[in-house]
Design a protein around this motif. Sequence first.
Motif, short mmCIF file in Angstrom:
data_model
loop_
_atom_site.label_atom_id
_atom_site.label_comp_id
_atom_site.label_asym_id
_atom_site.label_seq_id
_atom_site.Cartn_x
_atom_site.Cartn_y
_atom_site.Cartn_z
N ASP A 143 0.83 -1.21 0.00
CA ASP A 143 0.00 0.00 0.00
C ASP A 143 0.86 1.26 0.00
OD1 ASP A 143 -2.19 -1.63 0.04
OD2 ASP A 143 -2.54 -1.45 2.20
N ILE A 144 1.89 1.28 0.84
CA ILE A 144 2.77 2.46 0.90
C ILE A 144 3.52 2.64 -0.41
CG2 ILE A 144 4.74 3.47 2.09
CD1 ILE A 144 3.86 1.96 4.60
N GLN A 145 4.01 1.52 -0.97
CA GLN A 145 4.74 1.60 -2.24
C GLN A 145 3.85 2.13 -3.36
OE1 GLN A 145 4.39 -0.77 -5.03
NE2 GLN A 145 5.93 0.29 -6.22
N SER A 146 2.60 1.69 -3.39
CA SER A 146 1.68 2.14 -4.44
C SER A 146 1.41 3.64 -4.33
CB SER A 146 0.37 1.36 -4.34
OG SER A 146 -0.56 1.81 -5.28
N ILE A 147 1.21 4.14 -3.12
CA ILE A 147 0.94 5.56 -2.93
C ILE A 147 2.16 6.40 -3.30
CG2 ILE A 147 0.39 7.32 -1.21
CD1 ILE A 147 -1.27 5.21 0.25
N LEU A 148 3.33 6.00 -2.84
CA LEU A 148 4.55 6.74 -3.15
C LEU A 148 4.83 6.75 -4.65
CD1 LEU A 148 7.01 5.67 -0.30
CD2 LEU A 148 5.86 7.86 -0.58
N ASP A 149 4.66 5.62 -5.30
CA ASP A 149 4.94 5.53 -6.73
C ASP A 149 4.00 6.44 -7.53
OD1 ASP A 149 6.29 4.52 -8.98
OD2 ASP A 149 4.69 3.08 -9.34
N LYS A 150 2.76 6.50 -7.08
CA LYS A 150 1.80 7.37 -7.78
C LYS A 150 2.14 8.84 -7.59
CE LYS A 150 -3.17 8.26 -8.14
NZ LYS A 150 -4.52 7.90 -7.62
N GLN A 151 2.55 9.23 -6.37
CA GLN A 151 2.85 10.63 -6.09
C GLN A 151 4.15 11.09 -6.74
OE1 GLN A 151 0.91 12.82 -4.49
NE2 GLN A 151 -0.67 11.29 -4.12
N THR A 152 5.15 10.21 -6.81
CA THR A 152 6.45 10.61 -7.35
C THR A 152 6.56 10.43 -8.85
OG1 THR A 152 7.32 8.38 -6.88
CG2 THR A 152 7.62 10.07 -5.18
N ASP A 153 5.52 9.93 -9.48
CA ASP A 153 5.56 9.75 -10.93
C ASP A 153 5.74 11.09 -11.66
OD1 ASP A 153 5.16 7.96 -13.32
OD2 ASP A 153 3.49 9.35 -13.63
N ALA A 154 5.17 12.16 -11.11
CA ALA A 154 5.30 13.48 -11.72
C ALA A 154 6.73 14.02 -11.59
CB ALA A 154 4.32 14.46 -11.09
N TRP A 155 7.53 13.44 -10.71
CA TRP A 155 8.92 13.87 -10.54
C TRP A 155 9.89 12.99 -11.32
CZ3 TRP A 155 8.38 13.77 -4.50
CH2 TRP A 155 7.45 14.74 -4.11
N ILE A 157 10.28 9.70 -10.93
CA ILE A 157 10.87 8.75 -10.00
C ILE A 157 9.99 7.51 -9.94
CG2 ILE A 157 11.43 8.34 -7.56
CD1 ILE A 157 12.16 11.28 -7.38
N LYS A 158 10.63 6.35 -9.88
CA LYS A 158 9.94 5.08 -9.76
C LYS A 158 10.29 4.45 -8.42
CE LYS A 158 7.82 1.22 -10.79
NZ LYS A 158 6.36 1.14 -10.82
N VAL A 159 9.28 4.28 -7.56
CA VAL A 159 9.48 3.62 -6.27
C VAL A 159 9.26 2.13 -6.49
CG1 VAL A 159 8.70 3.45 -3.88
CG2 VAL A 159 8.72 5.67 -5.03
N SER A 160 10.30 1.35 -6.32
CA SER A 160 10.23 -0.08 -6.62
C SER A 160 9.84 -0.93 -5.42
CB SER A 160 11.58 -0.57 -7.16
OG SER A 160 12.62 -0.32 -6.22
N ASN A 161 10.17 -0.47 -4.21
CA ASN A 161 9.88 -1.30 -3.05
C ASN A 161 9.91 -0.46 -1.78
OD1 ASN A 161 9.28 -3.59 -1.60
ND2 ASN A 161 11.36 -4.36 -1.53
N VAL A 162 9.08 -0.88 -0.80
CA VAL A 162 9.07 -0.27 0.53
C VAL A 162 9.02 -1.40 1.54
CG1 VAL A 162 7.82 1.21 2.14
CG2 VAL A 162 7.91 1.82 -0.28
N GLU A 163 9.86 -1.34 2.56
CA GLU A 163 9.91 -2.36 3.59
C GLU A 163 9.86 -1.71 4.97
OE1 GLU A 163 9.80 -5.59 3.38
OE2 GLU A 163 9.94 -5.77 1.20
N ILE A 164 8.87 -2.12 5.78
CA ILE A 164 8.82 -1.68 7.17
C ILE A 164 9.84 -2.51 7.95
CG2 ILE A 164 7.38 -1.51 9.24
CD1 ILE A 164 4.98 -1.20 7.41
N LYS A 165 10.78 -1.84 8.62
CA LYS A 165 11.86 -2.56 9.30
C LYS A 165 11.50 -2.91 10.74
CE LYS A 165 15.31 0.26 8.63
NZ LYS A 165 16.71 0.75 8.63
#
Length: 259
Positions: A143-155, A157-165
């Motif tokens: 869910d976080i990766q999908s939101i970030l990828d959508k928001q940063t597409d205008a910049w 940037i491609k967000v490939s992965n997000v991991e909660i540590k």
Amino acid sequence: MDTTLTFEYVWMPLAFFVIFFIFSIFRILREYERGVIFFLGRFQKVKGPGLIIVIPLIQQMVRVDLRTIVMDVPTQDVISRDNVSVKVNAVVYFKVVDPEKSIIQVEDFLEATSQLSQTTLRSVLGQHELDDMLAERDQLNADIQSILDKQTDAWGIKVSNVEIKHVDLDESMIRAIAQQAEAERTRRAKVIHALGENEASEQLLSAATTLAKQPQALQLRYLQTLTEIAGDKSNTVIFPVPMDFMQGLKHLLDNNAAK
């Protein structure tokens, strides 16, 4: 003599300047780098990799790294939907796919992505309960990766992965979770015990029905039980015997004696 001095003080610096100018127009970009070229302040093109030419004073170049960037999201204080305060940190993997947008559309894409990651992490986790944070990390990461990828597409940037540590809890909350887990195990044990009693009662009912159809079978069962407890001589065992059984046993002994 004057001519020599004129060459040394005028033509020599000029020659060095020309040589420096010639070498300064050549730039080398690595395979993972691109150069965003501006001509008199206006975007012209994206060049690279390899050897490129940039005319000083007229053209300016901004280097952009296309490799995947690993960004550590600082620890965030999150309040879950069930009002539990936790500290969560994560890591974001992204890369620049459009150098033009990453330079023109945003001032600093690294800082912008970092701030967006922090706010998105708090927003998404705040909509879920603590149990979801602990048990459904894969879904939360997606869910976080999908939101970030959508928001940063205008910049660009491609967000490939997000991991909660890490999801850090207070000591009191850890004890409460342990008590909850213990209560859950106790509940399961009681349910299993009740199911066993139910199955045993059904089997006893079936056995009683069978014995009721044949009174001789009940007598044989009594005799078998007596045989089993006869071997234990350390205790005195009082075994109740119905009168019908005693009468039947007396009748059997009388018949044997008459023979």
